[in-house]
Enzyme design. Structure first.
Site: not given
Length: 323
Positions: A160, A185
């Protein structure tokens, strides 16, 4: 792989290309694929597209009953139970896959979690690092013989743009102090990219090439741990939960880059790369805004990738891969 390889190849596809467009005319009959998270969001679009092209798809799922319902009308698809945060479950799923396949052509690591509250799993591991990285790492290691038997397998790992939030926190990867859900994350997404770099280096002599990617900004179940107010404040949705960000993709557009990575002849004999918008991404400057795209150098660094691989092997006890 070096950062000089991180240059667009002139793909015929783009940020707005859909899964259907990328897969047009492709025949995957006789091939097999494993798609984690293959029953919702980008994973569901990926499973549908691969199955429509003739591939046999196995979907490991933490919620197998829900997965079977979601995939009821998808031909050539099988659901098996697996929880990425439970490595015993991962090994059991790998054993079941190994019993049913002689070779594995595609391994698509699509499942993931984002910005979750602090959770401890296994021996006290940080939950996002475990679900996004350790689980996929262990599954890939256990399935390596099947990938090698394919004689040209591809492993595609969903990273990502969030990797730009942080490198691996080598001093404290499990956030023993000062948990931050976004840094956790970001670290997991950097780990996804580094995993592809190292797996490609270890596997290329067996015909295995690995690639990581940013699928784009898409509102899917990935945001389920975020409140509506958080999403509104980030400019993603309106007060009613409707997507308003102009740069958001549909799930089909979000799945396109992964499917391009899995099937494009432009990527023959290439690996260890980070992709976005159905092409190879450029290297981004350390201070570039995350949404400007590209990949940070620390996420494609071969030494860091080897270090993370060793850390992961020690932690998980996964089956080592010999070069």
């Amino acid at each position: 792989m070096t950062s000089t390889d991180q240059q667009p190849l002139g793909s015929p596809f783009s940020a707005v290309s859909t899964a259907e467009e990328v897969m047009t005319g492709l025949d995957l009959s006789g091939t097999s694929a494993v798609v984690t998270g293959g029953y919702s969001g980008l994973g569901l679009e990926t499973t549908r597209a691969l199955s429509a092209a003739g591939a046999r798809v196995i979907v490991p799922a933490r919620r197998p009953d829900i997965a079977r319902a979601a995939l009821a009308e998808v031909a050539g698809c099988e659901v098996i139970p697996m929880d990425l945060t439970d490595l015993g479950s991962v090994r059991a799923a790998a054993a079941r896959i190994s019993d049913s396949l002689a070779r594995l052509d595609l391994f698509m690591a699509v499942a993931g979690v984002m910005a979750t509250p602090e959770r401890r799993v296994g021996p006290g591991w940080e939950g996002q690092f475990t679900a996004n990285h350790f689980g996929h790492f262990t599954l890939a290691c256990e399935l390596y013989p099947l990938l090698a038997a394919a004689g040209g397998a591809r492993v595609v790992v969903n990273s990502s743009a969030g990797h730009a939030l942080t490198d691996v926190r080598w001093h404290d990867p499990h956030f023993r102090t000062g948990y931050d859900k976004w840094l956790a994350y970001g670290q997991a997404k950097t780990a996804n990219a580094l995993f592809a770099v190292r797996l490609d280096a270890l596997g290329r002599n067996d015909g295995i090439r690995a690639l990581a990617l940013h699928p784009g900004k898409i509102v899917t179940g990935l945001q389920r741990e975020m409140t509506l107010r958080e999403q509104v404040d980030r400019g993603w949705v309106d007060e009613h939960g409707k997507v308003i960000g102009a740069d958001f993709k549909t799930p089909s557009q979000g799945a396109a880059t992964g499917l391009w990575a899995a099937t494009s002849p432009l990527l023959d004999d290439r690996g260890g790369l980070y992709l976005e918008d159905c092409d190879v991404a450029r290297v981004s400057a350390p201070d570039a805004p995350m949404d400007d795209g590209g990949v940070r150098t620390y996420a494609i660094d071969s030494d860091a990738a080897a270090r993370l691989w060793d850390l992961s092997l020690t932690a998980t006890g996964a089956t080592p891969i010999s070069r």
